[in-house]
Structures are given as C-alpha cells and as structure tokens.
Design a protein around this motif. Structure first.
Motif, PDB file in Angstrom:
ATOM      1  N   MET A   1      52.435  32.760  36.987  1.00  0.00           N
ATOM      2  CA  MET A   1      51.293  33.690  36.964  1.00  0.00           C
ATOM      3  C   MET A   1      51.315  34.577  38.193  1.00  0.00           C
ATOM      4  SD  MET A   1      47.219  32.803  36.898  1.00  0.00           S
ATOM      5  CE  MET A   1      46.010  34.110  37.048  1.00  0.00           C
ATOM      6  N   ASN A   2      51.020  35.848  38.006  1.00  0.00           N
ATOM      7  CA  ASN A   2      50.981  36.779  39.134  1.00  0.00           C
ATOM      8  C   ASN A   2      49.628  37.477  39.147  1.00  0.00           C
ATOM      9  OD1 ASN A   2      51.364  38.759  41.066  1.00  0.00           O
ATOM     10  ND2 ASN A   2      53.512  39.038  40.535  1.00  0.00           N
ATOM     11  N   ASN A   3      48.963  37.419  40.293  1.00  0.00           N
ATOM     12  CA  ASN A   3      47.640  38.026  40.418  1.00  0.00           C
ATOM     13  C   ASN A   3      47.688  39.508  40.745  1.00  0.00           C
ATOM     14  OD1 ASN A   3      45.901  35.789  39.948  1.00  0.00           O
ATOM     15  ND2 ASN A   3      46.494  34.963  41.927  1.00  0.00           N
ATOM     16  N   PRO A  24      42.937  39.717  40.476  1.00  0.00           N
ATOM     17  CA  PRO A  24      43.305  39.393  39.095  1.00  0.00           C
ATOM     18  C   PRO A  24      42.330  39.957  38.070  1.00  0.00           C
ATOM     19  CG  PRO A  24      42.317  37.484  40.169  1.00  0.00           C
ATOM     20  CD  PRO A  24      42.502  38.524  41.241  1.00  0.00           C
ATOM     21  N   LYS A  51      44.470  31.636  42.667  1.00  0.00           N
ATOM     22  CA  LYS A  51      45.650  30.796  42.509  1.00  0.00           C
ATOM     23  C   LYS A  51      46.928  31.641  42.549  1.00  0.00           C
ATOM     24  CE  LYS A  51      43.214  27.431  39.600  1.00  0.00           C
ATOM     25  NZ  LYS A  51      43.171  26.789  38.251  1.00  0.00           N
ATOM     26  N   GLU A  52      48.010  30.963  42.851  1.00  0.00           N
ATOM     27  CA  GLU A  52      49.355  31.554  42.770  1.00  0.00           C
ATOM     28  C   GLU A  52      49.563  32.742  43.701  1.00  0.00           C
ATOM     29  OE1 GLU A  52      51.612  30.044  41.063  1.00  0.00           O
ATOM     30  OE2 GLU A  52      50.303  28.666  39.966  1.00  0.00           O
ATOM     31  N   ILE A  53      48.788  32.814  44.776  1.00  0.00           N
ATOM     32  CA  ILE A  53      48.942  33.952  45.689  1.00  0.00           C
ATOM     33  C   ILE A  53      50.313  33.936  46.364  1.00  0.00           C
ATOM     34  CG2 ILE A  53      48.146  34.924  47.878  1.00  0.00           C
ATOM     35  CD1 ILE A  53      46.460  35.829  45.629  1.00  0.00           C
ATOM     36  N   ASP A  54      50.826  32.757  46.678  1.00  0.00           N
ATOM     37  CA  ASP A  54      52.142  32.705  47.323  1.00  0.00           C
ATOM     38  C   ASP A  54      53.218  33.334  46.447  1.00  0.00           C
ATOM     39  OD1 ASP A  54      51.239  31.507  49.653  1.00  0.00           O
ATOM     40  OD2 ASP A  54      51.532  29.471  48.908  1.00  0.00           O
ATOM     41  N   ASN A  55      53.143  33.100  45.141  1.00  0.00           N
ATOM     42  CA  ASN A  55      54.097  33.732  44.220  1.00  0.00           C
ATOM     43  C   ASN A  55      53.900  35.241  44.194  1.00  0.00           C
ATOM     44  OD1 ASN A  55      55.240  31.291  43.480  1.00  0.00           O
ATOM     45  ND2 ASN A  55      53.911  31.013  41.688  1.00  0.00           N
ATOM     46  N   SER A  56      52.644  35.665  44.258  1.00  0.00           N
ATOM     47  CA  SER A  56      52.350  37.097  44.271  1.00  0.00           C
ATOM     48  C   SER A  56      52.891  37.755  45.534  1.00  0.00           C
ATOM     49  CB  SER A  56      50.838  37.325  44.164  1.00  0.00           C
ATOM     50  OG  SER A  56      50.324  36.820  42.956  1.00  0.00           O
ATOM     51  N   LYS A  58      55.470  36.750  47.245  1.00  0.00           N
ATOM     52  CA  LYS A  58      56.933  36.819  47.121  1.00  0.00           C
ATOM     53  C   LYS A  58      57.348  38.027  46.288  1.00  0.00           C
ATOM     54  CE  LYS A  58      57.732  31.837  47.594  1.00  0.00           C
ATOM     55  NZ  LYS A  58      58.123  30.593  46.870  1.00  0.00           N
ATOM     56  N   GLU A  59      56.607  38.279  45.201  1.00  0.00           N
ATOM     57  CA  GLU A  59      56.939  39.429  44.367  1.00  0.00           C
ATOM     58  C   GLU A  59      56.703  40.732  45.123  1.00  0.00           C
ATOM     59  OE1 GLU A  59      56.292  40.712  39.821  1.00  0.00           O
ATOM     60  OE2 GLU A  59      54.462  40.672  41.010  1.00  0.00           O
TER      61      GLU A  59
END
Length: 229
Positions: A1-3, A24, A51-56, A58-59
């Motif tokens: 998931m990407n915010n 989001p 949630k999932e801010i770390d993945n966001s 990175k993107e």
C-alpha cells in the motif's frame, strides 16, 4: 500500500518538478463548500499517523533519484502539515539536494510546531478565498474557534520570521470578493502578510466555474490591481 500519489513530472522555470500528495484521503482543518475534492470526513488540526509511510518514503526516494528532480511540490488533498511524518518527508527530500515547496491553507502556520516544519521548506504557499468573517465561517467551514482575523495573522506571523520564499495565493470568487470594496480589503491583507509573490487565481472546474467564476475581463482587472500592491 502506498499513501502518496503523484502528478506527471513537469518543467517549471527550467526545473523538473515532482508534485506529490502525502495524504491517503482528505484531512483538513477546513471543509470548504467549493473544494474540488469534496467534503471531508476528517476535519482535524492535529497530526495523523498513517500506515505504510516507510514504503511511501522509499518510493518517493526512488522517484527523486530516477527522475532527476529539482523541486518537490507537496500539494495534498487537504492540509499536508497534518501528516505526522511530514518532517521525515521534508528531510528526505532535502537530503537529496532537492528544493521543497509546501502548499498549506495557511491557518496552521502561526502555531510554533507547524511553523518549525514549514521553515524547513524553500517555498511555502498560503492562501485566502473569502474576506469576511461571515463568509469564512459559512463557506470555508473551519474547525470551531477559528477566525478570519487569526487566519490572516497566522500567515503574517509566519512570513515575518520565514527566510524562504512565501507565496500568497488569492482566489477571486464571484459574489464573495470580486467587488471593489473586497479588492481593497485584499490589498490590505497582502500588505499585512507581505509575501514574496502573489498569485491571483479563480474558480476552475465545474460546477464551481459556472456558479462562482468571474469573466476574463474582470479577472484581468482585479489581477492588475492586486499584483501591483
């Protein structure tokens, strides 16, 4: 998931600009009747954790690295300062040697904790849409206790200590601030805030353009008056 969500990269004054929405969904301290995003179910003025801010992050890092970005424009559906990780977002961008432009409606800029965050940015955009207390409460529907006077004062206070470029966007709305008296009031507001740049805008997109838009001729007249304050 990407915010986060992104617009197509574009060129502005020779710079490659990446425009990113870091929310989001709509989180805002206003609930304007003419917001193109629609009503908010999250009317707040305290930061929210997503949630999932770390993945966001990175993107975002990859987007900057892979596209030779010169400036990241944080332009969100709502008030971007309400993302609890906005400090990390700005720090990541700055660590890449890339400039940051932040769009805020401007009300929170007078609060110390948000002022400190915005001070990290190279450019900050604040805005105003109506110029009477009655209209502010009726059509921008802010959080209880907010006032138009404080709204203006918060931006003036922020810009007084800000070392970057403060841009002030004024939206001209038919029936609310397009008469001569209103234009004079806007002039006074511009003088009080003393921005580095003024942008004059008008309502775009249906149904708002049809109901609240002004003619090209009147828009040009008002723009000439306000851009020469």
């Amino acid at each position: 998931m990407n915010n986060f969500s992104y617009k197509e990269i574009y060129i502005e004054d020779g710079k490659r600009v990446l425009e990113v929405d870091i929310l989001p969904e709509k989180y805002c301290n206003f609930d304007c009747i003419f917001c193109p995003i629609g009503r908010t179910h999250n009317k707040v003025d305290v930061q929210q954790a997503f949630k999932e801010i770390d993945n966001s992050l990175k993107e975002l890092d990859n987007m900057i690295e892979n596209n030779e970005i010169d400036l990241v424009y944080i332009n969100s559906k709502g008030e971007a300062l309400l993302n609890s990780r906005i400090n990390d977002i700005i720090d990541l961008i700055k660590s890449k040697g890339v400039s940051v432009r932040l769009l805020s409606n401007g009300y929170l800029l007078g609060k110390d904790e948000y002022m400190e965050i915005a001070n990290k940015c190279d450019e900050v955009i604040g805005e105003i849409k109506v110029i009477t207390e009655v209209d502010f409460q009726k059509v921008q529907r802010p959080i209880g206790g907010y006032t138009l006077e404080e709204y203006i004062s918060n931006m003036a206070l922020f810009n007084k200590q800000y070392e970057g470029k403060f841009i002030f966007e004024v939206t001209i709305i038919k029936g609310y601030n397009d008469d001569e008296e209103s234009v004079e009031k806007i002039k006074d507001i511009i003088k009080k805030i003393s921005p580095d740049e003024v942008i004059i805008a008008r309502m775009e997109g249906e149904p708002f353009k049809k109901k609240l838009g002004i003619s090209d001729e009147r828009f040009e007249q008002i723009s000439n008056l306000l851009l020469n304050v």
